[in-house]
Design an enzyme around this catalytic site. Structure first.
Site: not given
Ligand code: ATP
Length: 328
Positions: A15, A26, A29, A76, A106-107, A130-131, A134, A174, A176, A191, A252, A260
């Site tokens: 994301g 950064a 550069r 992705r 992200g992770d 990542t916003i 986490d 947001m 999850r 709030a 509402r 976001q």
């Molecule tokens: P966000 O937290 O915003 O969702 P993210 O980095 O966790 O960001 P993901 O869609 O989970 O987003 O992962 C990004 C990309 O990383 C995936 O589309 C895939 O290409 C790669 N990736 C994720 N998990 C694996 C895995 N187990 N093996 C290889 N590549 C992976």
């Protein structure tokens, strides 16, 4: 190995988050500063596989420090989850003699980076973008500060209309798996209640608290709900339940959604991204790999990628108490 790195590539993955562009700038550069060649990879891991890799100079990243989203685009990539896909990506990097990869994401992105590193012994370093905030090993991820400021600004506007009509608003934000956005923006926006995945206090407590608010003469109420909250099945069901049980409230729902993620990064995110990008490049030069750059107590830190992925980024429980006291 120190001084073996001559060419560095950078990509954004998963994301998008405000501040990713400032981090790309950064990295580029800092690479130029240390006389490394730098390459931008378009569309994340998919771009690595499809060879969408272009040389970047210090001037390639002019005027992006203030831009939301990511100029490199994100994607992705299912193919990168396969050994064949990763082999193609590796071949493309080797063909350009690129020695190291900076992954901003992200992770999931870090999991991909870790697997890639172990399969090809290829130096990788992560920057948390990542916003949701986490990720273990950093107090702040890129985009989080901007996101909570965006949410506060929107809730302020919702409050104006809520108090004009004596309404109760459920605002879904947001998060999850993590309640950081809900908790901090909820307190910032005043709030009444904040519902987060980490702490389910149940429907009864919510009703009691809203009854108390009504009796104490409040003219409007805002309940901030993180996407992953388990108090109800979803925010609409929760709102319907409250309306049924507390008929004096006109209820509402507002789901804030993708707004976001957008917008110009806050100053905090720009500074954080700038520091992280430089630290990532200098850590690679220092022979570090398979780690994520983070900030703890305002100091740059490195955390092994597997810990960053698996470790818990716990919410600050003191903030729950702050909400309880202030919603009296
Ligand atoms: P966000 O937290 O915003 O969702 P993210 O980095 O966790 O960001 P993901 O869609 O989970 O987003 O992962 C990004 C990309 O990383 C995936 O589309 C895939 O290409 C790669 N990736 C994720 N998990 C694996 C895995 N187990 N093996 C290889 N590549 C992976």
């Amino acid at each position: 190995m120190p001084n073996e790195i001559k060419k560095v590539a950078v990509l954004t993955s998963g994301g998008d988050a405000p501040g990713m562009n400032a981090a790309v700038r950064a990295v580029v550069r800092a690479s130029c500063y240390h006389q490394l060649e730098c390459f931008g990879v378009f569309q994340g891991y998919q771009g690595l596989i499809e060879n969408k890799i272009e040389p970047f100079s210090a001037r390639s990243v002019n005027n992006i420090v203030n831009k939301g989203g990511t100029i490199l685009k994100s994607a992705r990539s299912l193919e990168f989850r396969t050994p064949e896909g990763r082999k193609k990506a590796h071949k493309n990097l080797l063909a350009l003699s690129i020695d190291a990869l900076v992954v901003i994401g992200g992770d999931g992105s870090f999991t991909g980076a870790m697997i890639f590193q172990s399969e090809f012994d290829f130096p990788v370093i992560g920057i948390p973008g990542t916003i949701d905030n986490d990720i273990y090993g950093t107090q702040y991820t890129l985009g989080y500060d901007t996101a909570i400021n965006t949410v506060v600004e929107v809730i302020d506007k919702i409050r104006d209309t809520a108090s004009s009509h004596n309404r109760l608003f459920f605002v879904e934000v947001m998060g999850r798996d993590a309640g950081h956005i809900a908790l901090n923006s909820g307190i910032g926006a005043g709030a009444e209640e904040i519902l987060i995945p980490e702490e389910n206090r149940g429907l009864e407590q919510l009703l009691e608290s809203l009854k108390r608010s009504e009796k104490s003469g409040k003219s409007s109420s805002i309940v901030v709900v993180a996407e992953g909250d388990k108090t109800g099945d979803n925010v609409f069901e929760l709102a319907a339940y409250v309306e049924k049980n507390l008929p004096y409230y006109e209820v509402r729902v507002s789901v804030l959604g993708h707004m976001q993620r957008g917008g110009s990064p806050s100053c905090f995110d720009r500074v954080l991204a700038s520091r992280m990008g430089i630290h990532a490049v200098e850590s690679l030069l220092d022979g570090k790999s398979n780690v994520m750059v983070g900030v703890i107590n305002d100091k740059m830190q490195l955390t092994p990628l597997d810990q960053a992925i698996k470790g818990e980024s716990a919410i600050n429980k003191e903030l729950l108490r702050v909400t309880d006291i202030l919603s009296i």
